[in-house]
Design a protein around this motif. Structure first.
Motif, PDB file in Angstrom:
ATOM      1  N   UNK A 183      -5.152   3.340   5.526  1.00 59.99           N
ATOM      2  CA  UNK A 183      -4.149   3.307   6.581  1.00 59.99           C
ATOM      3  C   UNK A 183      -4.037   4.619   7.341  1.00 59.99           C
ATOM      4  N   UNK A 184      -4.460   5.723   6.720  1.00 58.21           N
ATOM      5  CA  UNK A 184      -4.351   7.034   7.378  1.00 58.21           C
ATOM      6  C   UNK A 184      -5.345   7.177   8.525  1.00 58.21           C
ATOM      7  N   UNK A 244       0.837  -1.191   0.000  1.00 59.06           N
ATOM      8  CA  UNK A 244       0.000   0.000   0.000  1.00 59.06           C
ATOM      9  C   UNK A 244       0.869   1.236   0.000  1.00 59.06           C
ATOM     10  N   UNK A 245       1.904   1.195   0.881  1.00 62.24           N
ATOM     11  CA  UNK A 245       2.766   2.350   1.011  1.00 62.24           C
ATOM     12  C   UNK A 245       3.478   2.641  -0.315  1.00 62.24           C
ATOM     13  N   UNK A 246       3.921   1.567  -0.952  1.00 58.64           N
ATOM     14  CA  UNK A 246       4.587   1.706  -2.232  1.00 58.64           C
ATOM     15  C   UNK A 246       3.664   2.358  -3.259  1.00 58.64           C
ATOM     16  N   UNK A 291     -15.451   4.751   6.082  1.00 60.95           N
ATOM     17  CA  UNK A 291     -14.402   3.780   6.388  1.00 60.95           C
ATOM     18  C   UNK A 291     -13.281   4.421   7.200  1.00 60.95           C
ATOM     19  N   UNK A 292     -13.060   5.718   7.005  1.00 61.21           N
ATOM     20  CA  UNK A 292     -11.977   6.420   7.709  1.00 61.21           C
ATOM     21  C   UNK A 292     -12.400   6.922   9.083  1.00 61.21           C
ATOM     22  N   UNK A 293     -13.657   7.243   9.237  1.00 57.83           N
ATOM     23  CA  UNK A 293     -14.059   7.949  10.459  1.00 57.83           C
ATOM     24  C   UNK A 293     -15.009   7.171  11.358  1.00 57.83           C
ATOM     25  N   UNK A 294     -15.610   6.109  10.838  1.00 60.97           N
ATOM     26  CA  UNK A 294     -16.580   5.371  11.637  1.00 60.97           C
ATOM     27  C   UNK A 294     -16.040   3.966  11.930  1.00 60.97           C
ATOM     28  N   UNK A 295     -15.661   3.752  13.196  1.00 61.54           N
ATOM     29  CA  UNK A 295     -15.056   2.474  13.579  1.00 61.54           C
ATOM     30  C   UNK A 295     -16.007   1.299  13.392  1.00 61.54           C
ATOM     31  N   UNK A 296     -17.285   1.576  13.475  1.00 63.04           N
ATOM     32  CA  UNK A 296     -18.285   0.507  13.368  1.00 63.04           C
ATOM     33  C   UNK A 296     -18.526   0.111  11.920  1.00 63.04           C
TER      34      UNK A 296
END
Ligand code: ZN
Length: 149
Positions: A117-118, A8-10, A96-101
Motif C-alpha cells: 500500500x505504501x 492490512x493497516x491493522x 512490486x513497489x516501484x515498477x507499475x508494469x
C-alpha cells in the motif's frame, strides 16, 4: 477492497506496536545498520546464518510505524530461507513497489504484501524498503552503513 485495506493497516499497526523479533541476537553472524534520513528511521539488523540458511533474524532501532512493521515482517519472512531466497524476496518486493508494469507475486510475498500500500507514497517506500537494503548489506557483511539517500 476497503476491508482488505483496513485489515492490512491493522496488521501493520500491530507489527509496529509490538514488533516481532525485536532485540539483540548474541548468536548473530551477520549485522548491518541502516538509516533513512528522510524520515529518521534507524535499524540494526542481526542475522544468524547456519550453513546456507538464515536460522534467525532480529532487529533493533527506532523508526516510524512503516519501517518498524517492515522490519518485523522481514525478520519473520526470511527465517529458514537461504540468502539467495531472501534476495529474491527483496527483488520481488521492490519491483512490486516501484515498477507499475510488474504484477506482484503474492504467493511469494506472503505477509510482505501488506506493505504494498505504501506504493502510493514514494517517501514511505523508503521506510518500507530500508530494512531490506540493510538485510542485503548484512548478508554481504558490509561494514558500510546503509542509507536510503
Ligand atoms: Zn519512516
Amino acid at each position: 477492497m476497503t476491508d482488505l485495506r483496513e485489515l492490512y493497516q491493522e496488521f501493520i499497526v500491530e507489527n509496529a506496536k509490538s514488533p516481532k523479533n525485536f532485540g539483540p541476537l548474541p548468536s548473530a553472524t551477520h549485522h548491518a545498520d541502516g538509516t533513512n534520513p528522510l524520515c529518521g528511521d534507524k535499524v540494526t539488523l542481526h542475522l544468524e546464518l547456519d550453513g546456507d540458511k538464515i536460522k534467525d533474524a532480529r532487529f533493533e532501532g527506532c523508526g516510524c510505524a512503516i519501517s518498524t512493521a517492515s522490519a518485523s515482517i522481514l525478520t519473520e519472512s526470511v527465517k529458514g530461507k537461504t540468502p539467495c531466497e531472501a534476495e529474491t524476496l527483496f527483488d520481488e518486493f521492490q519491483q512490486s513497489l516501484t515498477n507499475d508494469a510488474h504484477q506482484p507475486n503474492l504467493d511469494l510475498l506472503g505477509n510482505i504484501q501488506v506493505l504494498l500500500g505504501v506504493k502510493e507514497y514514494p517517501m514511505r517506500v523508503k521506510c518500507a524498503t530500508l530494512v531490506w537494503h540493510t538485510m542485503r548489506a548484512a548478508l554481504k557483511n558490509s561494514a558500510a552503513p546503509v542509507t536510503t539517500e
